[in-house]
Design a protein around this motif. Structure first.
Motif: not given
Length: 374
Positions: A62-66, A225-229, A234-242
């Motif tokens: 489950k820790t591998e899911v964003i 992986l690095k975030p694209i925005y 949130q979501e391990k720093g990869l997918r920001p937003g509520t």
């Protein structure tokens, strides 16, 4: 009302999922980022349950899911998120296929415009990627191989296990767009050689606007992986937003229901597909693609143009002549073109896709309408 046969475009939300989403919207509406009260705690618990439910489909942790807004965003994160690593490592070669969804092809084209080299694999006449061509295309500096699981237009099942075997001695990352298969076709995705799996909620009887990206570790090492925005942690720093907790909870429940019912669903849609093909035989219809998902049937009737067929079938059945993302375009299908089909066959191609709610199909009305155009 026309019988709905366009489940590859989108599915209705199941009653159980809709009830849960409603409950999470109006009763347990807390923000999972709020740690100081029970509303936030309950939201966080719902998220973690959903994370497990999604992971279970692919035998992941489950820790591998964003969570994302859908498979398109997941594809973008998996592909564009590797850019910095690829540049630093001097590995700027990508392999994909000519039959991928635009949600994969366009991010890759974006990298190509920025100096990446891309090899586009051909498709066979049956609609599968050519694995020998993949083997020949692999290089030391190949950073990513991105191949879908099931094609959205033809339903052709790609040889994922064979691709995993080819990559067993190579360190390129493997991304699989599983929008059309996740939960519904319970094979292949548990292969630990797959690094990234893109998931779409609205193809699995969950709401639109929610999806997931599974990012498997290699041993204990996370994918680079690095975030694209940007805009939050949130979501391990990869997918920001509520996080959209109600939609995510709905996706989780949809995955749980799929895990429980996938085999039963496959039997149901396989029967429908066989009946449909039998009904089309009297028209001399040609099926486009082989080794295809039971959920999808792509066919052409000699002498019948698909645009004319759409008009004639209106009010009888809701079908399509390609991907929902490009159905307002009159451009020939890039998938069928890559398969080498002739122009008339491509122009006549109709896609039918079945779902768990599909019951009575008016075969006689369908064949009568199509025969009138021959």
């Amino acid at each position: 009302m026309a019988v709905y046969l366009d489940y590859n475009a989108t599915t209705p939300v199941s009653t159980e999922v809709a009830d849960l989403v409603y409950q999470m919207m109006v009763e347990e509406f807390g923000n999972a980022g709020s740690r100081t009260h029970e509303y936030g705690v309950k939201a966080k618990q719902a998220l973690e349950l959903a994370r497990s439910q999604v992971a279970n489909i692919a035998a992941a942790d489950k820790t591998e899911v964003i969570f994302t807004s859908g498979a398109t965003e997941s594809n973008n994160i998996a592909i564009l998120g590797l850019k910095k690593f690829a540049e630093q490592a001097g590995k700027k070669h990508i392999i994909t296929s000519k039959i991928e969804h635009k949600a994969v092809l366009e991010p890759i084209e974006h990298l190509e415009q920025q100096g990446f080299e891309v090899t586009y694999l051909d498709a066979t006449a049956q609609g599968q990627v050519d694995t020998e061509q993949l083997k020949a295309a692999l290089r030391e500096h190949t950073v990513l191989v991105s191949i879908m699981h099931i094609n959205n237009e033809t339903g052709a099942i790609q040889p994922i296990d064979e691709i995993c075997e080819l990559l067993s001695e190579h360190d390129a990352y493997l991304h699989v767009d599983a929008a059309q298969s996740f939960g519904k076709y319970p094979f292949d995705l548990d292969n630990s050689r797959i690094d990234f799996i893109s998931v779409s909620g609205h193809k699995l009887y969950a709401p639109k606007g929610v999806g997931a990206l599974i990012m498997r570790r290699r041993g204990f090492i996370k994918p680079p992986l690095k975030p694209i925005y940007y805009g939050g942690g949130q979501e391990k720093g990869l997918r920001p937003g509520t996080l959209a907790t109600p939609l995510i909870a709905g996706l989780g429940l949809a995955c749980e229901l799929a895990k429980k019912n996938a085999q039963k669903w496959l039997i149901h849609v396989s029967k429908l597909k066989a009946e449909f093909i039998s009904a089309l035989d009297e028209l001399g219809a040609e099926v486009n693609g082989q080794n295809t998902s039971p959920y999808t049937l792509n066919f052409s009737v000699p002498g019948v143009n698909s645009e004319a067929a759409m008009v004639k079938l209106k009010g009888i059945v809701a079908v399509s002549n390609g991907s929902a993302c490009t159905s307002n375009s009159y451009i020939s299908s890039h998938v069928l073109t890559a398969m080498g089909l002739d122009t008339d066959r491509i122009a006549g191609a109709i896609r039918v896709s079945f779902g768990i709610n599909t019951q009575h199909i008016p075969y006689k009305d369908i064949t009568t309408a199509l025969r009138s155009l021959m």
